[in-house]
Design an enzyme around this catalytic site. Structure first.
Site, PDB file in Angstrom:
ATOM      1  N   HIS A 264       0.763  -1.104   0.173  1.00  0.00           N
ATOM      2  CA  HIS A 264       0.051  -0.086   0.019  1.00  0.00           C
ATOM      3  C   HIS A 264       0.583   1.358  -0.042  1.00  0.00           C
ATOM      4  O   HIS A 264       1.910   1.328   0.581  1.00  0.00           O
ATOM      5  CB  HIS A 264      -0.911  -0.065   1.237  1.00  0.00           C
ATOM      6  N   ASP A 318      -7.696  -5.102   0.398  1.00  0.00           N
ATOM      7  CA  ASP A 318      -8.363  -5.772  -0.817  1.00  0.00           C
ATOM      8  C   ASP A 318      -7.803  -7.629  -0.539  1.00  0.00           C
ATOM      9  O   ASP A 318      -8.427  -8.342  -1.084  1.00  0.00           O
ATOM     10  CB  ASP A 318      -7.602  -5.611  -2.110  1.00  0.00           C
TER      11      ASP A 318
END
Length: 382
Positions: A264, A318
């Site tokens: 991320h 996710d």
């Protein structure tokens, strides 16, 4: 001839992807990427996921306070009353090619909502309508694609429970309802991501809030933003068995290929949303009979964190969200729409906050081409 040295010097301020560039002050969401913490209006995401509800979090993000009992009951009633969609939208869903991308369909139907809404309502009221109606659109198209009739919303159910009821036609269990509620809470906002910024750019022109949300949906459709959860699920399905995980992961890492759901731009440790979703993926897969996929995910996480953790690469939201969506009954191509159904709260909250001190967003580009070229008539060009 190149631009002057003074002009070229501004290359020093170029940040590709606008990384680390702030575009506004906010009191909505705070992310501590180093410590893996996330706060909505100052409240920890761990507390909100455990103790709150999607309706309460929506009120919090929009109104900058937790509601009291009376306020929450009135707010829940208002949201429930707004779930039905205009007849022309249902007619459109029945006629559209079933193979259409669900995000395209969602984008078009939100545009239809904006066309039909000629009221003098403020952006808060319009945000409620959007948030309440989008699940009805998603589930109606989901069922139509499967050859089933849409299920009318049930105003006696919570937002999360009604969402699943309209999807399956059956009242969800407590585990299913709580899991859906938590999924929606975790996806409600995440500061200045690509889709939120797209909403702000549109809103800064003083366009309407429906247009802003359409921009958010369009940005979220991109595979680098809203579709990573379905790619993570595809990875689990491709692996097939926990016994195949180690070979699969090491092969991908040796080829320097990305593991979907890992890494991320902000978090350099565990994404707190991934930690929360992991526990709910554990619960929901046990109930729904696809425990094998959870065991695959856990083994991927164990091996990948051991290999990549020192680089600051850990599971993001996710990694487990696709598995949870799938276990709740959503088809993978609909995962981004479920994401959007929650993030519309954050999009609209951020838009309303920005409009309190609006300034047209007009960044600049760094020109690196030639200047003062001689124009050559077309008959003289080779």
């Amino acid at each position: 001839m190149l631009p002057s040295r003074d002009y070229v010097r501004v290359l020093d301020v170029l940040r590709k992807g606008l990384e680390d560039i702030a575009v506004k002050e906010t009191s909505i969401t705070y992310i501590d990427g180093k410590m893996g913490r996330l706060f909505y209006r100052g409240y920890s995401i761990f507390d909100l996921a455990e103790l709150s509800s999607f309706e309460e979090v929506s009120f919090l993000l929009w109104k900058n306070k937790l509601p009291n009992i009376r306020e929450l009951e009135t707010f829940k009633k208002t949201m429930a009353e707004q779930r039905e969609v205009p007849g022309q939208i249902l007619e459109y869903l029945a006629k559209i090619d079933p193979s259409s991308n669900p995000m395209d369909v969602l984008r078009t139907t939100v545009s239809m909502m904006g066309t039909a809404d000629r009221s003098d309502s403020d952006n808060f009221e319009k945000s409620i309508r959007l948030t309440s109606k989008i699940p009805t659109i998603i589930t109606s198209f989901h069922r139509i694609r499967a050859g089933l009739s849409p299920v009318q919303p049930d105003s006696s159910l919570t937002h999360a429970s009604n969402f699943l009821y309209m999807l399956t036609g059956q009242k969800p269990s407590e585990v299913e309802e709580k899991t859906m509620d938590v999924v929606l809470i975790l996806h409600a906002d995440h500061e200045m991501n690509a889709s939120t910024f797209a909403c702000l750019v549109i809103a800064s022109t003083l366009s309407d809030i429906y247009s802003s949300v359409i921009g958010g949906i369009s940005a979220l459709k991109g595979p680098l933003h809203g579709a990573a959860n379905s790619e993570a699920l595809k990875m689990f399905l491709e692996i097939g068995s926990p016994d195949n995980v180690e070979e699969y992961v090491y092969k991908r890492l040796s080829r320097k290929e990305r593991l979907m759901g890992f890494g991320h731009r902000i978090y350099k440790t565990y994404d707190p949303r991934a930690l929360i979703l992991r526990s709910y993926a554990d619960k929901i897969t046990s109930v729904k009979g696809n425990r094998n996929l959870y065991e695959i995910a856990r083994k991927i996480e164990e091996i990948a964190v051991r290999s990549l953790g020192q680089k600051g690469i850990y599971p993001n939201v996710d990694f487990y969200s696709g598995l949870v969506f799938y276990s709740l009954g959503f088809s993978p191509e609909f995962f981004p729409t479920v994401f959007a159904s929650s993030r519309v709260v954050g999009w609209t909250a951020q838009v309303m906050e920005y409009l309190n001190d609006n300034r047209l967003i007009r960044p600049k580009a760094i020109y690196v081409g030639d200047i003062e070229k001689s124009y050559v008539p077309i008959e003289d060009r080779s």
